[in-house]
Write a protein that holds these residues in place. Structure first.
Motif, PDB file in Angstrom:
ATOM      1  N   PRO A  87       0.812  -1.224   0.000  1.00  0.00           N
ATOM      2  CA  PRO A  87       0.000   0.000   0.000  1.00  0.00           C
ATOM      3  C   PRO A  87       0.844   1.273   0.000  1.00  0.00           C
ATOM      4  O   PRO A  87       0.477   2.255  -0.660  1.00  0.00           O
ATOM      5  CB  PRO A  87      -0.825  -0.130   1.293  1.00  0.00           C
ATOM      6  N   LEU A  88       1.972   1.254   0.702  1.00  0.00           N
ATOM      7  CA  LEU A  88       2.843   2.432   0.688  1.00  0.00           C
ATOM      8  C   LEU A  88       3.391   2.686  -0.712  1.00  0.00           C
ATOM      9  O   LEU A  88       3.489   3.831  -1.161  1.00  0.00           O
ATOM     10  CB  LEU A  88       3.992   2.256   1.679  1.00  0.00           C
ATOM     11  N   ALA A  89       3.752   1.616  -1.410  1.00  0.00           N
ATOM     12  CA  ALA A  89       4.268   1.772  -2.777  1.00  0.00           C
ATOM     13  C   ALA A  89       3.204   2.340  -3.706  1.00  0.00           C
ATOM     14  O   ALA A  89       3.501   3.159  -4.581  1.00  0.00           O
ATOM     15  CB  ALA A  89       4.775   0.427  -3.303  1.00  0.00           C
ATOM     16  N   VAL A  90       1.961   1.905  -3.536  1.00  0.00           N
ATOM     17  CA  VAL A  90       0.859   2.422  -4.351  1.00  0.00           C
ATOM     18  C   VAL A  90       0.640   3.911  -4.078  1.00  0.00           C
ATOM     19  O   VAL A  90       0.445   4.704  -5.009  1.00  0.00           O
ATOM     20  CB  VAL A  90      -0.428   1.626  -4.075  1.00  0.00           C
ATOM     21  N   LEU A  91       0.690   4.287  -2.806  1.00  0.00           N
ATOM     22  CA  LEU A  91       0.375   5.665  -2.413  1.00  0.00           C
ATOM     23  C   LEU A  91       1.563   6.616  -2.532  1.00  0.00           C
ATOM     24  O   LEU A  91       1.370   7.836  -2.539  1.00  0.00           O
ATOM     25  CB  LEU A  91      -0.153   5.679  -0.978  1.00  0.00           C
ATOM     26  N   CYS A  92       2.772   6.064  -2.632  1.00  0.00           N
ATOM     27  CA  CYS A  92       3.985   6.903  -2.691  1.00  0.00           C
ATOM     28  C   CYS A  92       4.819   6.514  -3.905  1.00  0.00           C
ATOM     29  O   CYS A  92       5.917   5.941  -3.758  1.00  0.00           O
ATOM     30  CB  CYS A  92       4.801   6.742  -1.406  1.00  0.00           C
ATOM     31  N   PRO A  93       4.340   6.797  -5.106  1.00  0.00           N
ATOM     32  CA  PRO A  93       5.052   6.369  -6.321  1.00  0.00           C
ATOM     33  C   PRO A  93       6.399   7.037  -6.494  1.00  0.00           C
ATOM     34  O   PRO A  93       7.205   6.601  -7.326  1.00  0.00           O
ATOM     35  CB  PRO A  93       4.079   6.759  -7.441  1.00  0.00           C
ATOM     36  N   GLN A  94       6.679   8.081  -5.723  1.00  0.00           N
ATOM     37  CA  GLN A  94       7.952   8.794  -5.832  1.00  0.00           C
ATOM     38  C   GLN A  94       9.090   8.058  -5.129  1.00  0.00           C
ATOM     39  O   GLN A  94      10.254   8.438  -5.260  1.00  0.00           O
ATOM     40  CB  GLN A  94       7.821  10.207  -5.245  1.00  0.00           C
ATOM     41  N   CYS A  95       8.779   7.004  -4.380  1.00  0.00           N
ATOM     42  CA  CYS A  95       9.786   6.255  -3.617  1.00  0.00           C
ATOM     43  C   CYS A  95       9.931   4.839  -4.166  1.00  0.00           C
ATOM     44  O   CYS A  95       9.061   4.333  -4.865  1.00  0.00           O
ATOM     45  CB  CYS A  95       9.394   6.186  -2.136  1.00  0.00           C
ATOM     46  N   GLU A  96      11.051   4.206  -3.806  1.00  0.00           N
ATOM     47  CA  GLU A  96      11.311   2.828  -4.209  1.00  0.00           C
ATOM     48  C   GLU A  96      11.156   1.909  -3.000  1.00  0.00           C
ATOM     49  O   GLU A  96      11.705   2.191  -1.924  1.00  0.00           O
ATOM     50  CB  GLU A  96      12.724   2.697  -4.770  1.00  0.00           C
ATOM     51  N   PHE A  97      10.424   0.809  -3.164  1.00  0.00           N
ATOM     52  CA  PHE A  97      10.143  -0.106  -2.059  1.00  0.00           C
ATOM     53  C   PHE A  97      10.640  -1.514  -2.373  1.00  0.00           C
ATOM     54  O   PHE A  97      10.487  -2.000  -3.500  1.00  0.00           O
ATOM     55  CB  PHE A  97       8.637  -0.166  -1.776  1.00  0.00           C
ATOM     56  N   VAL A  98      11.223  -2.157  -1.371  1.00  0.00           N
ATOM     57  CA  VAL A  98      11.577  -3.573  -1.445  1.00  0.00           C
ATOM     58  C   VAL A  98      10.766  -4.297  -0.378  1.00  0.00           C
ATOM     59  O   VAL A  98      10.823  -3.941   0.808  1.00  0.00           O
ATOM     60  CB  VAL A  98      13.082  -3.806  -1.226  1.00  0.00           C
ATOM     61  N   LEU A  99       9.996  -5.301  -0.803  1.00  0.00           N
ATOM     62  CA  LEU A  99       9.178  -6.102   0.109  1.00  0.00           C
ATOM     63  C   LEU A  99       9.911  -7.406   0.366  1.00  0.00           C
ATOM     64  O   LEU A  99      10.079  -8.225  -0.542  1.00  0.00           O
ATOM     65  CB  LEU A  99       7.802  -6.380  -0.504  1.00  0.00           C
ATOM     66  N   LEU A 100      10.350  -7.604   1.598  1.00  0.00           N
ATOM     67  CA  LEU A 100      11.206  -8.737   1.938  1.00  0.00           C
ATOM     68  C   LEU A 100      10.449  -9.741   2.790  1.00  0.00           C
ATOM     69  O   LEU A 100       9.836  -9.376   3.797  1.00  0.00           O
ATOM     70  CB  LEU A 100      12.427  -8.226   2.711  1.00  0.00           C
ATOM     71  N   ASP A 101      10.496 -11.021   2.380  1.00  0.00           N
ATOM     72  CA  ASP A 101       9.846 -12.062   3.179  1.00  0.00           C
ATOM     73  C   ASP A 101      10.563 -13.383   2.985  1.00  0.00           C
ATOM     74  O   ASP A 101      11.124 -13.654   1.918  1.00  0.00           O
ATOM     75  CB  ASP A 101       8.371 -12.212   2.792  1.00  0.00           C
TER      76      ASP A 101
END
Length: 236
Positions: A87-101
């Motif tokens: 959800p953060l990636a959807v709402l903050c397209p100006q940033c880069e996100f890595v989802l780690l699991d």
């Protein structure tokens, strides 16, 4: 209100900028999540309205406490079904996100969601945090985690991957002060001795929550993170 109205109302209550496309993407994520949840244990929340209130708006509520300027990099440690990172990636397209699991099935699901939503600022990675840290020390402007482990354990998993001057955000229940206090030694050892606890109510349903902000002011000693078994059984 239907799910779209709930989501738009909650995001507006947080004073967040959001586009119709971001709302569409979150609602599509909800559909994909609940469909996959029929055959795979991803979430205990199975009502679409509760996905909006208990997942999306809870995740979105952390945004005002984070520095999410253009180009910032954020690591979601133990993302699970994608919370809070997707959800953060959807709402903050100006940033880069890595989802780690550490569970491959979850990561495979998230990769399909990312592709379905057409997100270009989000990557899902299958790895244990302590292994991923080996090649990604001090690589991220921020790390975030939601409902993963107690703070002493989270500090050792996340802080080594945060740049000095960055911060780790641990999303917790409102009554988390004892946990924050118990992590005082871990925070000090790992370069983030000062903890700020911000309490808030999730929009729409009013659930009391907290986010613990740990600013990293010094490098982590090179021996951390240790193997998870030791982190868990002998927390700092």
């Amino acid at each position: 209100m239907n799910e779209r109205e709930l989501l738009e109302s909650g995001l507006a209550a947080l004073a967040l900028d959001f586009s119709p496309q971001s709302v569409d993407n979150l609602l599509r994520f909800s559909e994909l999540l609940l469909e996959k949840n029929k055959v795979m244990n991803l979430t205990a929340v199975t009502d679409p309205r509760e996905v909006v209130t208990r997942h999306f708006l809870d995740c979105a509520a952390v945004i005002p406490y984070m520095d999410l300027r253009q180009g910032r990099t954020v690591l979601d440690v133990g993302t699970g079904a994608g919370f809070p990172g997707l959800p953060l990636a959807v709402l903050c397209p100006q940033c880069e996100f890595v989802l780690l699991d550490a569970q491959r099935k979850r990561v495979d699901f998230l990769k399909k969601v990312i592709a379905a939503l057409g997100l270009t600022n989000c990557t899902a990675v299958h790895a244990r945090a302590e292994d991923f840290a080996g090649e990604h020390r001090a690589s991220f402007d921020a790390a975030v985690s939601r409902a993963v482990a107690e703070l002493r354990v989270l500090c050792e998993l996340a802080l080594p991957m945060v740049k000095t001057g960055g911060a780790f955000f641990a999303m917790k229940a409102a009554d988390c002060q004892d946990e924050v206090d118990a992590a005082a030694n871990a925070r000090a050892v790992l370069g983030a001795p000062r903890a700020e606890v911000f309490r808030y109510a999730v929009p729409v349903d009013g659930v009391a929550r907290a986010v613990v902000r740990l600013e990293k002011t010094a490098d982590c000693p090179p021996q951390y993170p240790r193997r998870f078994k030791k982190i868990e059984t002998q927390p700092l």
